[in-house]
Design a protein around this motif. Sequence first.
Motif, PDB file in Angstrom:
ATOM      1  N   PRO A  81       5.259   4.195   2.466  1.00 44.41           N
ATOM      2  CA  PRO A  81       5.177   5.434   1.684  1.00 44.41           C
ATOM      3  C   PRO A  81       6.089   5.439   0.458  1.00 44.41           C
ATOM      4  N   ASP A  99       2.965  -1.389   9.272  1.00 42.06           N
ATOM      5  CA  ASP A  99       3.260   0.010   8.960  1.00 42.06           C
ATOM      6  C   ASP A  99       4.763   0.243   9.052  1.00 42.06           C
ATOM      7  N   LYS A 107      -3.514   7.636   2.445  1.00 47.35           N
ATOM      8  CA  LYS A 107      -3.051   6.251   2.550  1.00 47.35           C
ATOM      9  C   LYS A 107      -3.276   5.671   3.944  1.00 47.35           C
ATOM     10  N   SER A 108      -3.011   6.459   4.968  1.00 42.62           N
ATOM     11  CA  SER A 108      -3.163   5.950   6.340  1.00 42.62           C
ATOM     12  C   SER A 108      -4.614   5.623   6.649  1.00 42.62           C
ATOM     13  N   VAL A 148      -2.158  -5.102   8.983  1.00 42.34           N
ATOM     14  CA  VAL A 148      -1.429  -3.958   8.420  1.00 42.34           C
ATOM     15  C   VAL A 148      -0.089  -3.821   9.120  1.00 42.34           C
ATOM     16  N   VAL A 164      -1.059  -6.371   4.604  1.00 40.38           N
ATOM     17  CA  VAL A 164      -0.828  -5.082   3.954  1.00 40.38           C
ATOM     18  C   VAL A 164       0.479  -4.492   4.463  1.00 40.38           C
ATOM     19  N   ALA A 174      -5.379   2.372   5.045  1.00 43.32           N
ATOM     20  CA  ALA A 174      -4.794   1.287   5.840  1.00 43.32           C
ATOM     21  C   ALA A 174      -5.699   0.916   7.011  1.00 43.32           C
ATOM     22  N   GLN A 175      -6.241   1.919   7.678  1.00 43.54           N
ATOM     23  CA  GLN A 175      -7.146   1.662   8.802  1.00 43.54           C
ATOM     24  C   GLN A 175      -8.407   0.937   8.337  1.00 43.54           C
ATOM     25  N   LEU A 193       0.861  -1.186   0.000  1.00 44.43           N
ATOM     26  CA  LEU A 193       0.000   0.000   0.000  1.00 44.43           C
ATOM     27  C   LEU A 193       0.892   1.230   0.000  1.00 44.43           C
ATOM     28  N   THR A 194       0.661   2.134  -0.953  1.00 47.98           N
ATOM     29  CA  THR A 194       1.473   3.341  -1.005  1.00 47.98           C
ATOM     30  C   THR A 194       0.647   4.505  -1.536  1.00 47.98           C
ATOM     31  N   ASP A 233       2.241  -1.188   4.560  1.00 44.57           N
ATOM     32  CA  ASP A 233       2.006   0.243   4.393  1.00 44.57           C
ATOM     33  C   ASP A 233       3.362   0.923   4.268  1.00 44.57           C
TER      34      ASP A 233
END
Length: 229
Positions: free
Chosen positions: A128, A43, A27-28, A41, A124, A31-32, A19-20, A126
């Motif tokens: 950036p 991170d 994005k955050s 997830v 996932v 993710a939640q 995930l980016t 996460d």
Amino acid sequence: MSVIAAPVASLSRPLLLGLTGGIGSGKSTVAQLLAAHGAAVIDADAIARSVTAPGGAAMPAITQSFGPEFVNTQGALDRDRMRELVFSDPGAKQRLEAIVHPLVGAETARQTREAQERGVPIIVFDVPLLVESAHWRQRVERVLVVDCPESTQVQRVVTRSGLEPAAVERIIAAQASRAQRLQAADWVIYNEGLSLQALEQEVATLVKHILSQQSSVENESSDLSATGV
């Protein structure tokens, strides 16, 4: 939700989903929402912050390599000072990554094993800077990009953090371009003008798609096993 790649047709559980999205893309939040739908997830940014927090595993090496002026009064990495340094000195960025990345990798591997043991259907990652990192691109099976115009990114970050627009624009310029992220994407959520409810529906649709494809693969495998193939 935009589907760019072929359907998930050759994946076994769990799906390793990268995930980016650029700063301020949402994005955050995505993710939640994925976590709320049962995904595990991991991170990478949160892990990096933990190893550079007071008492973090990276702090002794950072202090030795960069000096005590890069440690704040609480004993954590002085992120503002380090950010200014790495923007102007690519070598400093490489030195910092050489310290932090192995620690992040070890913790990521631990959390991945834990998620696999729990039997979650989607893990996932996460990240950036996933598009910028060959390492991360090799670790994930599919890439989800949260996208929005750069002007929206600037507006959101200025509103939430109080940074000057020029400072946000420098951060955006240091990341992969919007076009590069979209080129790397298997799925895209265009997070412009969406309410939280609408964004949640986009995520729900994607999760349903992934689970249905995984179910199809498992059924096909079961059919082949039953025929002795």
